[in-house]
Design a protein around this motif. Structure first.
Motif, PDB file in Angstrom:
ATOM      1  N   GLU A   1       9.301  16.455 -56.010  1.00 24.47           N
ATOM      2  CA  GLU A   1       9.084  17.597 -56.261  1.00 24.47           C
ATOM      3  C   GLU A   1       8.561  18.077 -54.586  1.00 24.47           C
ATOM      4  O   GLU A   1       8.609  19.182 -54.496  1.00 24.47           O
ATOM      5  CB  GLU A   1       8.182  18.150 -57.012  1.00 24.47           C
ATOM      6  N   ASN A   2       7.421  17.270 -54.372  1.00 24.00           N
ATOM      7  CA  ASN A   2       6.481  17.686 -53.519  1.00 24.00           C
ATOM      8  C   ASN A   2       6.837  16.720 -51.950  1.00 24.00           C
ATOM      9  O   ASN A   2       6.263  16.429 -51.241  1.00 24.00           O
ATOM     10  CB  ASN A   2       5.557  16.816 -53.859  1.00 24.00           C
ATOM     11  N   GLY A   3       8.233  15.964 -51.895  1.00 25.09           N
ATOM     12  CA  GLY A   3       8.662  15.451 -51.178  1.00 25.09           C
ATOM     13  C   GLY A   3       7.498  14.069 -51.051  1.00 25.09           C
ATOM     14  O   GLY A   3       7.177  13.604 -51.977  1.00 25.09           O
ATOM     15  N   VAL A   4       8.680  13.219 -49.901  1.00 27.96           N
ATOM     16  CA  VAL A   4       7.765  11.314 -50.079  1.00 27.96           C
ATOM     17  C   VAL A   4       7.065  11.600 -49.165  1.00 27.96           C
ATOM     18  O   VAL A   4       7.120  12.035 -47.561  1.00 27.96           O
ATOM     19  CB  VAL A   4       8.838  11.116 -49.334  1.00 27.96           C
ATOM     20  N   PRO A   5       5.243  11.039 -49.507  1.00 27.81           N
ATOM     21  CA  PRO A   5       4.630  11.028 -49.279  1.00 27.81           C
ATOM     22  C   PRO A   5       4.563  10.546 -47.485  1.00 27.81           C
ATOM     23  O   PRO A   5       5.599   9.205 -47.086  1.00 27.81           O
ATOM     24  CB  PRO A   5       3.421  10.236 -49.996  1.00 27.81           C
ATOM     25  N   GLU A   6       3.502  10.438 -46.836  1.00 26.90           N
ATOM     26  CA  GLU A   6       3.445   9.668 -45.529  1.00 26.90           C
ATOM     27  C   GLU A   6       3.116   7.971 -45.743  1.00 26.90           C
ATOM     28  O   GLU A   6       4.390   7.204 -44.849  1.00 26.90           O
ATOM     29  CB  GLU A   6       2.960  10.589 -44.543  1.00 26.90           C
ATOM     30  N   THR A   7       2.381   8.160 -46.924  1.00 24.36           N
ATOM     31  CA  THR A   7       2.035   6.430 -46.349  1.00 24.36           C
ATOM     32  C   THR A   7       3.539   5.917 -46.921  1.00 24.36           C
ATOM     33  O   THR A   7       3.700   4.605 -46.649  1.00 24.36           O
ATOM     34  CB  THR A   7       1.079   6.502 -47.015  1.00 24.36           C
ATOM     35  N   VAL A   8       4.233   5.935 -48.140  1.00 22.36           N
ATOM     36  CA  VAL A   8       5.545   5.901 -48.852  1.00 22.36           C
ATOM     37  C   VAL A   8       6.479   5.764 -47.316  1.00 22.36           C
ATOM     38  O   VAL A   8       7.336   4.100 -47.567  1.00 22.36           O
ATOM     39  CB  VAL A   8       6.212   6.520 -49.893  1.00 22.36           C
ATOM     40  N   ILE A   9       6.556   6.745 -46.681  1.00 22.11           N
ATOM     41  CA  ILE A   9       7.161   6.453 -45.165  1.00 22.11           C
ATOM     42  C   ILE A   9       7.386   5.496 -44.559  1.00 22.11           C
ATOM     43  O   ILE A   9       8.180   3.946 -43.687  1.00 22.11           O
ATOM     44  CB  ILE A   9       7.555   7.528 -44.415  1.00 22.11           C
ATOM     45  N   HIS A  10       5.689   5.175 -44.227  1.00 22.02           N
ATOM     46  CA  HIS A  10       5.546   3.982 -43.894  1.00 22.02           C
ATOM     47  C   HIS A  10       5.688   2.844 -43.810  1.00 22.02           C
ATOM     48  O   HIS A  10       6.737   1.595 -43.026  1.00 22.02           O
ATOM     49  CB  HIS A  10       3.796   3.944 -43.672  1.00 22.02           C
ATOM     50  N   LEU A  11       5.406   2.540 -45.468  1.00 24.56           N
ATOM     51  CA  LEU A  11       5.889   1.175 -46.294  1.00 24.56           C
ATOM     52  C   LEU A  11       7.795   0.932 -46.326  1.00 24.56           C
ATOM     53  O   LEU A  11       7.693  -0.099 -45.984  1.00 24.56           O
ATOM     54  CB  LEU A  11       5.372   0.921 -47.294  1.00 24.56           C
ATOM     55  N   TYR A  12       8.073   2.062 -46.786  1.00 20.82           N
ATOM     56  CA  TYR A  12       9.444   2.081 -46.277  1.00 20.82           C
ATOM     57  C   TYR A  12      10.152   1.415 -45.146  1.00 20.82           C
ATOM     58  O   TYR A  12      10.991   0.802 -45.483  1.00 20.82           O
ATOM     59  CB  TYR A  12      10.378   3.442 -47.194  1.00 20.82           C
ATOM     60  N   ARG A  13       9.430   1.886 -43.467  1.00 22.96           N
ATOM     61  CA  ARG A  13      10.100   1.686 -43.386  1.00 22.96           C
ATOM     62  C   ARG A  13       9.680   0.192 -42.111  1.00 22.96           C
ATOM     63  O   ARG A  13      10.700  -0.212 -42.024  1.00 22.96           O
ATOM     64  CB  ARG A  13       9.752   2.912 -42.170  1.00 22.96           C
ATOM     65  N   LYS A  14       8.704  -0.556 -42.721  1.00 27.54           N
ATOM     66  CA  LYS A  14       8.444  -1.648 -42.357  1.00 27.54           C
ATOM     67  C   LYS A  14       8.940  -2.437 -43.381  1.00 27.54           C
ATOM     68  O   LYS A  14       9.759  -3.155 -42.821  1.00 27.54           O
ATOM     69  CB  LYS A  14       6.807  -1.448 -42.300  1.00 27.54           C
ATOM     70  N   ALA A  15       9.680  -1.937 -44.618  1.00 24.40           N
ATOM     71  CA  ALA A  15      10.195  -3.086 -45.261  1.00 24.40           C
ATOM     72  C   ALA A  15      11.779  -3.250 -45.034  1.00 24.40           C
ATOM     73  O   ALA A  15      12.364  -3.825 -45.196  1.00 24.40           O
ATOM     74  CB  ALA A  15       9.881  -2.199 -46.691  1.00 24.40           C
ATOM     75  N   LEU A  16      11.594  -1.779 -44.241  1.00 23.04           N
ATOM     76  CA  LEU A  16      13.682  -1.681 -43.862  1.00 23.04           C
ATOM     77  C   LEU A  16      14.019  -2.803 -42.722  1.00 23.04           C
ATOM     78  O   LEU A  16      14.582  -2.913 -42.760  1.00 23.04           O
ATOM     79  CB  LEU A  16      13.325  -0.178 -43.536  1.00 23.04           C
ATOM     80  N   GLN A  17      12.693  -3.274 -41.875  1.00 26.82           N
ATOM     81  CA  GLN A  17      12.831  -3.709 -40.567  1.00 26.82           C
ATOM     82  C   GLN A  17      12.401  -5.344 -41.094  1.00 26.82           C
ATOM     83  O   GLN A  17      13.675  -5.690 -40.263  1.00 26.82           O
ATOM     84  CB  GLN A  17      10.962  -3.605 -39.905  1.00 26.82           C
ATOM     85  N   GLN A  18      11.563  -5.854 -41.964  1.00 25.55           N
ATOM     86  CA  GLN A  18      12.245  -6.956 -42.806  1.00 25.55           C
ATOM     87  C   GLN A  18      13.664  -7.188 -43.538  1.00 25.55           C
ATOM     88  O   GLN A  18      13.966  -8.317 -43.226  1.00 25.55           O
ATOM     89  CB  GLN A  18      11.141  -7.052 -43.586  1.00 25.55           C
ATOM     90  N   ASN A  19      14.560  -5.623 -43.949  1.00 29.08           N
ATOM     91  CA  ASN A  19      15.196  -6.154 -44.485  1.00 29.08           C
ATOM     92  C   ASN A  19      16.429  -6.303 -43.224  1.00 29.08           C
ATOM     93  O   ASN A  19      17.404  -7.544 -43.748  1.00 29.08           O
ATOM     94  CB  ASN A  19      16.183  -5.056 -45.249  1.00 29.08           C
ATOM     95  N   GLN A  20      16.395  -6.147 -42.393  1.00 33.54           N
ATOM     96  CA  GLN A  20      17.250  -6.442 -41.153  1.00 33.54           C
ATOM     97  C   GLN A  20      16.530  -7.523 -40.353  1.00 33.54           C
ATOM     98  O   GLN A  20      18.056  -8.561 -39.936  1.00 33.54           O
ATOM     99  CB  GLN A  20      17.078  -5.288 -39.713  1.00 33.54           C
ATOM    100  N   LYS A  21      15.888  -8.090 -40.503  1.00 33.06           N
ATOM    101  CA  LYS A  21      15.521  -9.482 -39.915  1.00 33.06           C
ATOM    102  C   LYS A  21      16.169 -10.251 -40.931  1.00 33.06           C
ATOM    103  O   LYS A  21      16.391 -11.383 -40.668  1.00 33.06           O
ATOM    104  CB  LYS A  21      13.770  -9.216 -40.078  1.00 33.06           C
ATOM    105  N   CYS A  22      16.236  -9.616 -42.496  1.00 34.44           N
ATOM    106  CA  CYS A  22      16.546 -11.046 -43.298  1.00 34.44           C
ATOM    107  C   CYS A  22      18.077 -11.043 -43.912  1.00 34.44           C
ATOM    108  O   CYS A  22      18.702 -11.865 -44.526  1.00 34.44           O
ATOM    109  CB  CYS A  22      15.870 -10.778 -45.285  1.00 34.44           C
ATOM    110  N   LYS A  23      18.971 -10.265 -43.329  1.00 36.66           N
ATOM    111  CA  LYS A  23      19.848  -9.581 -43.216  1.00 36.66           C
ATOM    112  C   LYS A  23      20.874 -10.529 -42.664  1.00 36.66           C
ATOM    113  O   LYS A  23      22.050 -11.321 -43.487  1.00 36.66           O
ATOM    114  CB  LYS A  23      20.769  -8.315 -42.882  1.00 36.66           C
ATOM    115  N   SER A  24      20.375 -11.382 -41.574  1.00 36.05           N
ATOM    116  CA  SER A  24      21.464 -12.488 -41.550  1.00 36.05           C
ATOM    117  C   SER A  24      21.599 -13.469 -42.657  1.00 36.05           C
ATOM    118  O   SER A  24      22.501 -14.025 -42.307  1.00 36.05           O
ATOM    119  CB  SER A  24      21.288 -13.443 -39.872  1.00 36.05           C
TER     120      SER A  24
END
Length: 935
Positions: free
Chosen positions: A238-261
């Protein structure tokens, strides 16, 4: 009425007949079913008997479980699964099948604890997301019992800790966890319209926080389809996604791209995907995140559980990096359960138990299991004993004169020697410890720690009586022990015995004795030592001189025999030639076997015409020497002309005209082909077909014998150098039952250090070597014999170049365990009246000639070389071209052994030209007749 009655009677009879037929059909079906049941029961009994003989037959266990499940024998099925799980880790499929059967059985029984225990065993064998998911979902069924919700949460937490980082399957587990918490949320929410109490508000707030926390934890982990989870959280919160969660999500997304290949490589690769997993693990090791490294090892081992090297890398990483006791020891245990035949894994397990403070009984139990694991080499048993004895030695407090631990160590040393002498020698025919390393360690412990030199000397006496007295290094080892812990009398005695017994390096022990007397001895001691060493060395030199003389005489005798055979062969050929020449009224033929004819004037024009028609022929220098002209593809010369060309090869450049220059080969665009069968039909066409896909072929140059027969090797020359790498990829391709060798075409005279062929001289533990096969045995028959013992990857029957079988074969299995089981089962069995021998493949070392131009050993010198346990056949002597071994011809001799005065001139040169060049003329028919008359 009568008609109606008759009709009723008729219908009743038909009905009776139909009923009778139905009974007969049902009886037939029952008979068939009963026959199938009998066959299945007989097969079940056979499998059970086989397992009673060899409980470690993995495939037999699997077959028995399938049959019992098919028959519905639930009690026997449960026992069979239990027995197999005690010996082997079960695959994910077998566990899920077993768990689902037990879950169905407990629906009528309230006892769920047995199923929980079974799940606990299942999750320890392999880290499998599907088993954890099944475990968590099963636990949800008991959430209504006291403490049920907490138990479900505990299982989910363990599950996401174990496999939550699994990129492709972890998301399913996270979502199941959130669904469970949402279901709990619905139970604590108050009905609409009613104001919740304070206690209800606290429960609701705590449950919402749990779901928020799960979303945050999941979004911080790189998983597939993360974007969907993020969108779901945005919608739910209801209150949206906190900034700390967004930061961790983007970091995990970058790691995901590294492992994608790496994930894509795994997706398209075929099982077992070992190379792809290894690359992925190397990547994670560089990243340095321990949980991710652990999950990658677990994913790789789920598909490569029988690869010892993968277990070794995993356990080494855990031992050196994580060092968590429960994780380390459980992984070591799983490693030896999967690969029990690998000694190094047992050795690491023993050391890990000691490192983490396991009790003595646990270490001893693991060691006893290791002894029964069935290693495939005698040396493995020596190493595992050494590891256990090292552990026992570290337990002893040597400050005490006598202790329980010291007695246990001595007992273990004695038992190890008995075990190697009885069990190991009986199985392998060797002790595995020829240098008596275990006894040497025991002697040193007795001397150094226990100050018991008497026991140490007794042990060394035993060592020397086991065939080690002839080695200088053994005597010097004993001398060093006496020097450190004994006395001068025993040192002198040891060196005197060494001088008398040593046969490999007597000069060295003599020098040590003289040095010892210079430092420690009297003049009398010195004189005695000098006299003894001189006597010994004189005797040794005499023996060496006799041996050298004997060897020289044998070599000379062999050389004389070869010379006699060569002369006899030359005389026989000359006689045969003269007989052909004296046939009345017969016209001389153009074809010749070994000598050039003295052509008359009438035949000269024909010869010149033949040369002009063949102006596309070329002279080619190969690795076996100069060969004659090879016709272009499609225009092969007759066998007789091929022979003429070969006989004139050594002087071919002299008979070339200025208008017909020989075209030299281009090594950069060529490859050398060998190990083909002599009986290969139309080898030129076959090679063109094989190498056609590599690029445009300029020519195929086959190497033939004096009679035009194919010698099994040749050259393929391409139009471009870019075709050579593609051609080299066909190395070891099977051609009519033999591996074809393809290697670069390199001039050995310019590059003598170049290694053409690669031989595997290491033990191939996944491959077995079979000897004693009947010559009639086919590849299909051998595959049928071996298929019951594992997955067969390749079967190769060994043949001579002529295509005749040798009675030998290699069979490659999918893994080492299957190969070792095949050795145990197949060795000594009867195949068509022949008793075969089966062993793990251990190719002998091949001692090739050192450099071009080096002389070949002959006679007994050749027999003295050591070629490995299985020896070496004639076809295995060397696959290098002959020019690398051929002796350079002495002056006045040509390659075929005749003197230069008998060598024929090239056909394109007249006898006058030959004489002008200092070469003798050819022998005519009359010359041959005179030779015969003179004899």
């Amino acid at each position: 009425m009568e008609e109606e009655e008759a009709g009723m009677e008729e219908r009743e009879m038909e009905s009776d007949e139909e009923e009778g037929m139905g009974v007969e059909n049902s009886e037939d079906e029952e008979d068939d079913s009963s026959e199938d049941d009998k066959e299945n029961e007989a097969e079940i009994q056979r499998l059970e008997e086989q397992l009673s003989i060899n409980a470690f037959d993995y495939n037999c266990h699997v077959d028995l479980i399938k049959l019992l499940k098919q028959e519905g024998e639930l009690c026997r099925l449960r026992k069979a699964r239990q027995k197999m799980s005690e010996l082997f880790p079960l695959t994910e499929e077998i566990w899920l099948d077993w768990l689902k059967d037990e879950i169905r059985l407990t629906e009528e029984d309230s006892n769920r604890e047995k199923v929980y225990e079974l799940f606990e065993r299942a999750v320890k064998d392999y880290i499998c997301p599907d088993i954890w998911l099944e475990y968590a979902q099963y636990s949800i069924g008991g959430m209504g019992s006291p403490g049920g919700i907490d138990k479900v949460r505990s299982i989910f937490e363990r599950a996401v800790t174990a496999v939550g980082l699994h990129m492709t399957k972890g998301q399913t587990l996270w979502e199941a966890y959130r669904e469970f918490e949402n279901a709990v949320l619905s139970t604590v929410q108050p009905p609409p319209g009613r104001i919740p109490s304070r206690e209800e508000q606290e429960l609701l707030s705590a449950q919402l926080e749990r779901i928020h926390t799960l979303f945050r934890r999941q979004l911080a982990v790189p998983l597939m389809d993360m974007e969907t989870t993020y969108a779901e959280y945005e919608e739910w919160s209801e209150n949206g996604v906190p900034e700390t969660v967004i930061h961790l999500y983007r970091k995990a997304l970058q790691q995901n791209q590294k492992c994608k290949s790496h994930e894509e490589a795994l997706l398209v690769a075929e099982p077992p995907k070992l190379a792809e997993y290894q690359a992925y693990i190397d990547f994670e090791l560089k990243e340095g995140d321990p949980p991710r490294i652990q999950i990658m090892f677990e994913r790789a081992l789920a598909e490569n559980c029988l690869v010892p090297d993968m277990w070794t890398k995993y356990t080494t990483y855990l031992d050196r990096q994580l060092k968590i006791k429960d994780l380390v020891l459980s992984t070591h245990e799983r490693a030896v359960r999967n690969c029990p035949w690998t000694m190094s894994l047992w050795k690491s397990y023993l050391q890990a138990l000691e490192r983490h403070g396991a009790d003595h009984q646990s270490v001893s139990d693991v060691f006893e299991k290791a002894l029964n694991a069935g290693f495939i080499q005698a040396t493995d048993y020596v190493e595992i004993w050494q590891a256990y004895l090292d552990y026992l030695r570290r337990r002893v407090d040597f400050s005490k004169e006598s202790s329980k631990e010291l007695e246990e160590l001595r007992t273990a040393f004695s038992r190890s020697l008995d075990y190697l002498k009885q069990d190991v020698e009986q199985r392998f025919g060797e002790s595995g410890d020829p240098s008596c390393a275990i006894m040497q360690i025991w002697a040193r412990i007795e001397a150094h720690h226990c100050k018991n030199m008497q026991k140490a000397r007794e042990l060394w006496d035993t060592i020397m009586t086991k065939g080690n007295a002839k080695y200088a290094n053994m005597w010097l080892e004993y001398y060093s022990l006496e020097r450190a812990y004994g006395d001068m009398t025993h040192c002198r005695k040891a060196l005197h015995r060494a001088v008398q017994c040593t046969s490999d390096y007597p000069e060295h022990v003599c020098e040590v004795l003289l040095t010892f007397e210079r430092v420690e001895g009297t003049l009398e001691d010195w004189d005695t030592a000098v006299q003894k060493t001189e006597t010994r060395l004189n005797r040794i030199n005499e023996q060496r001189a006799k041996a050298a003389e004997k060897e020289t005489n044998m070599a000379r005798h062999e050389e004389e025999k070869m010379e006699q055979r060569r002369k006899a062969k030359t005389e026989k050929k000359a006689l045969k030639k003269a007989q052909k020449a004296t046939r009345g009224g017969e016209k001389r033929k153009a074809e010749q076997d070994d000598y050039q004819e003295d052509w008359n004037e009438e035949s000269a024009p024909k010869r010149q015409k033949g040369n002009s028609d063949n102006n596309t022929d070329e002279y080619m220098e190969t690795e076996t020497g100069l060969f004659g002209r090879n016709a272009p593809p499609g225009n092969r010369p007759a066998s007789g002309r091929a022979k003429n060309a070969q006989q004139g090869a050594t002087v071919a450049p002299q008979r070339q005209s200025d208008d017909n220059k020989p075209e030299l080969r281009d090594d950069n665009c060529s490859v050398f082909i060998s190990n083909l069968a002599y009986t290969l039909e139309d080898p030129e066409a076959k090679l063109k077909m094989l190498f056609d896909g590599c690029g445009p072929i300029r020519q195929v140059r086959l190497v033939t014998g004096n009679r035009g027969n194919f010698r099994g090797y040749g050259y393929v020359q391409f139009e471009s150098v870019v075709s050579v790498p593609e051609a080299l990829k066909l190395d070891r391709k099977e051609v009519e039952g033999r591996p074809m060798f393809v290697s670069p075409c390199v001039d050995k005279n310019k590059n003598p250090e170049f290694k053409v062929f690669r031989y595997n001289t290491l033990m191939e533990k996944h491959k077995i070597f079979i000897s004693g096969l009947p010559f009639s045995c086919t590849k299909e028959q051998l595959e049928e014999i071996c298929k019951n013992h594992g997955t067969i990857k390749d079967v190769r029957l060994v043949t001579y170049r002529s295509g005749k079988p040798k009675g030998l074969a290699y069979v490659e299995f999918a893994n080492e365990m299957q190969a070792s089981q095949a050795v145990l089962k197949l060795d000594g069995i009867d195949v068509e009246g022949n008793k075969i021998s089966v062993a793990i493949s251990n190719p002998p070392r091949r001692n090739l000639m050192d450099k071009p131009g080096s002389s070949r050993p002959t006679g007994d010198m050749m027999a003295r070389q050591v070629y490995g346990s299985r020896g070496r056949g004639r076809t295995q002597l060397s696959l290098l071209p002959r020019s690398l071994h051929r002796q350079s011809a002495p002056p006045g001799k040509v390659e075929n052994g005749t003197t230069a005065e008998q060598a024929p001139p090239p056909p394109s040169t007249g006898s006058t030209a030959a004489n002008a060049a200092g070469e003798p003329r050819s022998l005519s028919n009359s010359d041959f007749a005179k030779m015969l008359l003179n004899k």
